[in-house]
Design an enzyme around this catalytic site. Structure first.
Site, PDB file in Angstrom:
ATOM      1  N   ALA A 318      36.244 -50.660 -68.723  1.00 60.55           N
ATOM      2  CA  ALA A 318      35.748 -49.553 -67.907  1.00 60.55           C
ATOM      3  C   ALA A 318      35.154 -50.121 -66.626  1.00 60.55           C
ATOM      4  O   ALA A 318      34.904 -51.318 -66.529  1.00 60.55           O
ATOM      5  CB  ALA A 318      34.678 -48.775 -68.667  1.00 60.55           C
ATOM      6  N   ASN A 321      32.263 -47.361 -61.092  1.00 63.96           N
ATOM      7  CA  ASN A 321      32.270 -46.749 -59.770  1.00 63.96           C
ATOM      8  C   ASN A 321      31.212 -45.653 -59.738  1.00 63.96           C
ATOM      9  O   ASN A 321      31.163 -44.815 -60.638  1.00 63.96           O
ATOM     10  CB  ASN A 321      33.637 -46.113 -59.486  1.00 63.96           C
ATOM     11  N   GLU A 354      28.268 -48.419 -68.791  1.00 63.72           N
ATOM     12  CA  GLU A 354      28.633 -47.982 -67.430  1.00 63.72           C
ATOM     13  C   GLU A 354      27.540 -47.106 -66.829  1.00 63.72           C
ATOM     14  O   GLU A 354      27.226 -47.210 -65.650  1.00 63.72           O
ATOM     15  CB  GLU A 354      29.971 -47.251 -67.443  1.00 63.72           C
TER      16      GLU A 354
HETATM   17 ZN   LIG Z   1      29.581 -53.890 -66.607  1.00 59.12          ZN
END
Ligand SMILES: [Zn+2]
Length: 900
Positions: A318, A321, A354
């Site tokens: 993953a 962003n 993330e």
């Molecule tokens: Zn990372």
């Protein structure tokens, strides 16, 4: 980013204690303060960070980007895009040269504008090897604000980097295309001209011009959607000031889940059509972890919305962003009713990881790639905290022991590197995404957190984030913040763990006078260790009668003596298991520990076995002693302890002479059999999810490593039952059943599994049957699997892992290696660089002297460089395996021939 691995690194325990929640600072006020401070000082700040002028991989700092207005028109069918970017720049010193990054782009035209609209065309020179473009102007630019207008074209590539294409089959079986991005570390330059280094932060205003039938997602909310010449023009709100590697856009026929709200943030998951029903679990952990992080960091989420997108072709696990996190499907989409515990945990980990990056990485970013650990170790550490808070019953910090063990094993090589390590070329930046950055980094943070206390640690993190919001920071900045919170010198303690390679083994023995003597030296598997010295926070548990005493000692010398009570019975070094070091107990202490295993916590038993096994491989403990030790664990019920026991048996399976393999199989049955019998094949009412996973682990080992015919027959029966009624079998058992059936399977089974892989209902099922294709034993079947990695039947995101899996299969390693040698040019061309690197990891399983010679000769003669120290590490791991076989092969056989 999250690395994609074949095997998941596993679990952990210790509650954080009460989080004292400070009022959230409003981000608007923070943003205003920080902008006021940094905008004026930008030039000066950048100059301080300036790399040396002769470094060809760093851009000069005399022109600085402030804002990008990017307009892209992708043509999905034609695999191309056209773009225009206006970059507002600050010129710091008078100059007639502007240099920025650009790779595989055709720059058609570049013009510089002043504030009054005066225009000056620039001559364009591309430097492909350095991935740069140099603009030269007839009239020098004075210091101040300028605008750079660039028109360019590029290709939507199939290499899963930059701006690339991903394809999938829709319900009607026709191929659909979507376009996605992956810019970390240095591939934004493949999508648009930019200053592609993390400390050139700027604001991005993105516009995508797309087919009206498609949807587009980028980092920020949609500002407007209009029509232009039959196309849909989607304009996005300005982003916060951020690094180029965090920019993202995804375009295609994609569908969103119903949104949830976290404070003012709208959170959605996106998939290709037909998979929306798999978003619920991911959305739950995404929501829970976003809330957790807002509280922990004391700062609201820095973006204006949060989209999480599952992309059918995705090289890593993953990518963080800002506001548009991208995932491979297995890391985001899951059916909680048919998934195993491990598969659910993987989704929870990656999503939490993330989300943690939105602050650590996105809001505050490392200045350069040498400091990547600041991003990744933190996100890994925070992922544990968040998942542990969400599902305490998973005991996530216990399983983190498996991750720590993986880091200890690479860091025990001579060819390891410090966590923070010089990076120059892009390929070296890519090589930093490894177990040392993530797992060692997270382990030493955990050790520090436990040493200074969770609340103090969190306060230091908050100060660090507030001080450097919208900017960049280095390791020393983190130590300053943590040191202030802890009121102690953190660098003295931590620098040894971050800036020097390796870690210590502490030798522990109790003298006649009841003194515990602790001695440290660097641990390496192969002899001739280089020196090393660490400040080691040691937590001890001393047991006297029914009294237990916990002591914290900071080991600041080579050896330390700790006085113990006269009636001391037991000493546990590294109590709680948080330390990033090994313990080698002297015979007397070890004997007592083995007689009192039930007084140890699972993580302590895990460490005891893991350290004993490492000592055996390093020649510090005789192999027969280790094999005897494994006999103490037949009643063990912790899945992680079993994971390390089984891994050590699998290692022996790689080095044993094939003619003696039946002896090892019999030994495995004596060790694994009793535990399997007591756990049974059927889940008991009320048992934990962890027991389900233990059962699968044990049965899988008995059926394959133990080659146990009864287990194999029962697995086949149960699998047949499950095919008729999937609810009849615990999903946790499935991986073991599939693995055993592949191990014993013939061509008919192979065809069946291939079909199941192609028609799987979930990404996890697809992955399970895919990897089963590397677990067969017949060479003809494994050859078919290898062929599928080249003919497109296996996606490029998975193919390198499949080749590696065949090389790790003792029945497939010779032909797997032959395949790599024969097809090297094609594989090098076809696979993404990071995929090629992971594929080569398979050579560590080629533990035969003749294969090792061939491997070395091959890589030497071709002068292959996998970036950083990757290849050296693989070759050293291979050397360790082969030399272990040379040293212990005979004594292993003798031991197995009836002496246990
Ligand atoms: Zn990372």
């Amino acid at each position: 980013m999250v690395i994609e691995r074949r095997e998941t690194l596993r679990r952990l325990a210790k509650s954080l204690g009460l989080l004292l929640v400070a009022p959230l600072i409003t981000l608007r006020s923070l943003q205003a303060t920080v902008h006021a401070a940094t905008e004026t000082a930008d030039g000066e700040h950048m100059n301080q960070l300036s790399p040396t002028a002769d470094d060809p991989f760093r851009l000069p700092r005399h022109v600085l980007p402030v804002r990008y207005e990017l307009r892209l028109e992708p043509d999905l069918a034609g695999a191309a895009f056209h773009g225009h970017v206006t970059i507002a720049v600050t010129v710091v010193h008078p100059t007639d040269v502007i240099i920025f990054n650009s790779l595989e782009l055709t720059i058609e035209n570049a013009v510089v504008e002043d504030a009054a609209g005066g225009r000056q065309p620039a001559s364009i020179a591309l430097d492909e090897p350095l991935q740069r473009c140099r603009l030269t102007l007839a009239q020098p630019l004075a210091p101040g604000q300028w605008r750079l207008q660039i028109e360019f074209r590029g290709t939507l590539n199939d290499k899963l980097r930059g701006f690339y294409r991903s394809t999938y089959k829709d319900r009607n079986g026709s191929t659909q295309t979507l376009a996605a991005t992956q810019f970390e570390a240095t591939d934004a330059r493949r999508a648009f001209p930019c200053w592609d280094e993390p400390d050139f932060k700027a604001v991005f205003s993105t516009t995508l011009v797309i087919d009206p039938a498609l949807s587009a997602v980028s980092n920020s909310a949609v500002l407007s959607e209009t029509q232009e010449r039959g196309q849909k023009v989607v304009r996005f709100v300005d982003t916060m000031k951020m690094s180029t590697y965090l920019v993202a856009f995804v375009i295609g026929r994609i569908e969103a889940s119903a949104p949830t709200a976290v404070g003012k943030t709208t959170l959605r998951l996106w998939t290709v059509p037909g998979k929306k029903h798999l978003t619920g679990f991911g959305q739950d952990i995404a929501t829970a972890s976003l809330q957790f992080f807002e509280r922990y960091y004391g700062i609201p989420y820095p973006g204006d919305k949060l989209d999480l997108l599952a992309i059918p072709d995705f090289a890593s696990g993953a990518m963080e962003n800002l506001g548009a996190i991208t995932f491979r499907e297995t890391a985001l989409l899951v059916d909680p009713h048919s998934a195993t515990h491990g598969e659910l945990e993987r989704v929870a980990d990656v999503v939490a990881h993330e989300n943690a990056h939105m602050w650590f990485g996105d809001l505050v970013t490392m200045s350069w790639w040498n400091g990547l650990w600041l991003n990744e170790a933190f996100a890994t550490f925070m992922e544990m905290l968040a998942v542990d808070a969400w599902k305490p019953e998973w005991k996530r910090w216990n399983t983190f022991g498996v991750s720590r063990a993986a880091a200890l094993s690479v860091d025990g090589l001579h060819s390891t590197r410090p966590i923070e390590y010089p990076v120059r070329a892009p390929k070296d930046a890519e090589a930093m995404f490894d177990v040392l950055t993530y797992e060692k980094g997270a382990s030493v943070l955990r050790m520090l957190e436990q040493h200074i206390g969770p609340t103090v640690f969190r306060d230091g993190i908050r100060e660090y984030l507030l001080t450097h919001a919208y900017g960049n920071a280095d390791t020393k900045d983190l130590w300053i913040s943590l040191g202030r919170a802890a009121r102690q010198g953190v660098p003295d303690l931590m620098d040894g763990w971050i800036f020097q390679p390796g870690y210590p083994v502490l030798t522990a023995e109790l003298t006649e006078r009841m003194e515990l003597v602790l001695t440290q030296q660097r641990f390496t598997y192969l002899p001739n260790p280089t020196a090393g010295f660490w400040q080691v926070p040691v937590q001890l548990r001393i047991q006297t009668g029914d009294k237990t005493d916990t002591r914290r000692v900071l080991l600041t010398r080579t050896d330390e003596r700790v006085a113990c009570p006269a009636e001391t019975q037991l000493v546990v070094v590294n109590e709680g298991g948080h330390g990033f070091y090994r313990v080698h107990y002297g015979p007397r202490l070890l004997q007592r520990l083995l007689e009192s295993l039930d007084t140890l916590a699972p993580i302590e038993r895990f460490n005891l076995v893991n350290d004993a096994w490492a000592a055996t491989v390093a020649g510090l403990m005789p192999l027969p002693a280790y094999l005897d030790l494994t006999g103490r664990f037949t009643t063990e019920r912790d899945k992680n302890v079993w994971a390390v026991l089984i891994d050590s048996l699998a290692f022996l399976n790689r080095i044993i002479d094939p003619s003696h393999r039946p002896l090892l199989e019999a030994f495995v049955r004596t060790r694994v059999g009793p535990a399997t019998a007591s756990v049974g094949w059927t889940p008991q009412p009320g048992e934990s999810e962890l027991t389900g996973q233990l059962r699968s682990e044990l049965i899988g080992a008995l059926g394959r490593l133990g080659n146990d015919s009864e287990t194999q027959a029962r697995a086949a029966e149960l699998y047949a039952t499950a095919r008729k009624d999937s609810a009849a079998v615990d999903p946790n058992l499935f991986p073991a059943l599939v693995a055993i059936l592949a191990f014993t399977g013939n061509a008919a089974r192979y065809d069946e599994f291939t079909e199941r892989f192609k028609t799987a209902a979930t990404p996890q099922e697809e992955r399970r049957y895919l990897f089963a294709l590397a677990m067969f034993r017949q060479p003809t079947l494994l050859d078919r699997t290898l062929a599928k990695t080249l003919d497109g039947e296996i996606r490029i995101q998975d193919a390198p892992f499949m080749v590696s899996a065949v090389m790790s299969n003792v029945y497939g390693r010779d032909l797997g290696w032959r395949f790599v040698k024969t097809n090297w040019e094609v594989l090098d061309q076809r696979f993404p660089k990071q995929g090629l690197r992971r594929m080569c990891g398979g050579i560590t399983g080629l533990c035969k002297p003749e294969l090792e010679r061939d491997v070395r000769q091959f890589f030497d003669s071709r002068k292959i460089d996998l970036g950083g120290k990757t290849l050296d590490q693989y070759l050293e791991q291979l050397r360790i395996g082969v030399s272990f076989g040379e040293r212990y092969g005979r004594s292993l056989t003798e031991y197995l021939q009836g002496r246990y």
